[in-house]
Scaffold this active site. Structure first.
Site, PDB file in Angstrom:
ATOM      1  N   ARG A 107       0.879  -1.178   0.000  1.00 32.51           N
ATOM      2  CA  ARG A 107       0.000   0.000   0.000  1.00 32.51           C
ATOM      3  C   ARG A 107       0.907   1.215   0.000  1.00 32.51           C
ATOM      4  NH1 ARG A 107      -5.434   1.066   3.374  1.00 32.51           N
ATOM      5  NH2 ARG A 107      -6.074  -0.290   1.675  1.00 32.51           N
ATOM      6  N   HIS A 134      -7.140   0.644  -6.661  1.00 31.99           N
ATOM      7  CA  HIS A 134      -7.321  -0.276  -5.527  1.00 31.99           C
ATOM      8  C   HIS A 134      -7.915  -1.574  -6.076  1.00 31.99           C
ATOM      9  CE1 HIS A 134      -7.581  -1.643  -1.545  1.00 31.99           C
ATOM     10  NE2 HIS A 134      -8.507  -0.851  -1.037  1.00 31.99           N
ATOM     11  N   GLN A 137      -9.761  -4.236  -3.862  1.00 27.26           N
ATOM     12  CA  GLN A 137     -11.096  -3.820  -3.451  1.00 27.26           C
ATOM     13  C   GLN A 137     -12.119  -4.177  -4.534  1.00 27.26           C
ATOM     14  OE1 GLN A 137     -12.062  -2.210  -0.428  1.00 27.26           O
ATOM     15  NE2 GLN A 137     -14.046  -2.809  -1.221  1.00 27.26           N
ATOM     16  N   ASP A 228     -17.677   6.407  -1.804  1.00 23.57           N
ATOM     17  CA  ASP A 228     -16.446   6.342  -1.007  1.00 23.57           C
ATOM     18  C   ASP A 228     -16.267   7.720  -0.360  1.00 23.57           C
ATOM     19  OD1 ASP A 228     -13.952   5.684   0.053  1.00 23.57           O
ATOM     20  OD2 ASP A 228     -12.889   5.733  -1.866  1.00 23.57           O
ATOM     21  N   CYS A 268     -16.398   0.945   0.193  1.00 24.58           N
ATOM     22  CA  CYS A 268     -15.176   0.180   0.484  1.00 24.58           C
ATOM     23  C   CYS A 268     -14.775   0.264   1.950  1.00 24.58           C
ATOM     24  CB  CYS A 268     -14.042   0.667  -0.413  1.00 24.58           C
ATOM     25  SG  CYS A 268     -13.695   2.431  -0.206  1.00 24.58           S
ATOM     26  N   ARG A 296     -13.198  -9.143   0.925  1.00 20.63           N
ATOM     27  CA  ARG A 296     -11.792  -8.813   0.650  1.00 20.63           C
ATOM     28  C   ARG A 296     -10.936 -10.060   0.891  1.00 20.63           C
ATOM     29  NH1 ARG A 296      -9.758  -3.703   0.972  1.00 20.63           N
ATOM     30  NH2 ARG A 296      -7.847  -4.778   0.309  1.00 20.63           N
TER      31      ARG A 296
END
Ligand code: CP
Ligand code: NVA
Length: 313
Positions: A107, A134, A137, A228, A268, A296
């Site tokens: 990340r 991402h 996700q 988001d 998310c 996930r």
């Protein structure tokens, strides 16, 4: 020396449509086995190195538990401990780390850091979120949609910022054949160059991408409403401006009611209740946020098994 012939997972455009379908199939199968009480050792003694330059709950926990369930293990490498790009060059970190672990998930603050790490790595590198995308996700999101509707071919409406999570969702929709409408305010939309990049290569039948700045117009007949945060990690200085610009894009009961009657709500997470989404929506029976977060782990198991057992041939 740049490492060659290693398959990485930096963006969904790194995999073909057939490969993405295979990852999803593995995820579904491994999840079904897990629910039936089976935890098969697909990755015995394999080690995942996890590097985080930004905060995380879901990504860290899903990768660590996922590896443990698959018979492997994982190791957390926080940025302040390894001093990414400060204590030593990225190339040295990458060569050394990949000489000992079997796969790395990273990340990063900057997307380029993941690209650079992959360049020198002798093992696969997974993008665990960057400012640009991402992809892990999006795997979980599409798994959640398939479980809900039995197909990927539904109308998904993204409401809010055209950000990293939205970018990967568009790429996943293109490869799996969903319709996606993006509803963002002026100044916060994707550029033509980005749109071309998301949809590069073969797109699946049923894929449709459109843009509609009026959220009420956008959500008509939508089966999935997705939003988001308005302020992503690294954008904290823009908070006050963004709160004003995005206010008309809040997912509240009124907007939810304008979608299809069986529509679900996705996010998310982490979420800021009262900003991008109201409590009555995120905590309603239409919300699938917890299932989505759990997915996930299942989706990343499919990815890890594909990447380590099938993709490197
Ligand atoms: N959705 C997601 O990536 O959550 P974390 O930031 O907690 O990992
Ligand atoms: N867009 C958010 C997603 C967090 C999982 C961010 O980048 O902060």
């Amino acid at each position: 020396m740049t490492q060659k012939n290693i398959r990485h997972f930096i963006d969904l455009t790194d995999v073909s449509n057939a490969e993405l379908n295979r990852i999803m199939e593995l995820a579904e199968q491994i999840k079904a086995d897990y629910i039936a009480g089976k935890r098969e050792d697909y990755l015995p003694k394999k080690v995942l190195g996890l590097i985080f330059e930004k905060m995380s709950l879901r990504t860290r926990v899903s990768f660590e538990t996922g590896m443990a369930h698959l018979g492997g293990s994982s190791m957390l490498l926080e940025e302040q401990h390894i001093g990414f790009g400060k204590r030593e060059p990225v190339a040295d970190i990458s060569r050394v780390l990949s000489s000992m672990v079997d796969v790395i998930a990273f990340r990063a603050k900057k997307h380029q850091s993941v690209v650079d790490l992959a360049r020198y790595s002798s093992c696969p590198v997974i993008n665990a979120l960057t400012d640009r995308s991402h992809p892990c996700q999006a795997l979980a999101d599409m798994l959640t949609i398939k479980e809900e509707f039995g197909t990927y071919a539904v109308k998904i409406v993204w409401v809010g910022d055209s950000n990293n999570v939205a970018a990967s969702l568009i790429e996943a929709a293109a490869k799996l054949g969903a319709e996606i409408v993006v509803s963002s305010p002026e100044g916060y939309t994707f550029s033509d160059e980005e749109i071309a990049r998301f949809t590069v290569g073969e797109t699946a039948p049923g894929f449709k991408l459109s843009f509609e700045s009026d959220p009420y117009e956008a959500v008509r007949d939508a089966r999935v409403l997705y939003t988001d945060v308005w302020v992503s990690m690294g954008q904290e200085a823009e908070e006050e401006t963004r709160k004003k610009v995005f206010a008309p894009y809040q997912v509240n009961g009124k907007l939810m009611a304008a979608a299809a009657p069986d529509a679900i709500f996705l996010h998310c997470l982490p979420a800021r209740r009262g900003l991008e989404v109201t409590e009555d929506v995120i905590d309603s029976p239409q919300s699938r946020i917890v299932e989505e977060a759990e997915n996930r782990m299942h989706a990343e198991k499919g990815l890890l098994v594909w990447l380590l057992n099938e993709a490197q041939r």
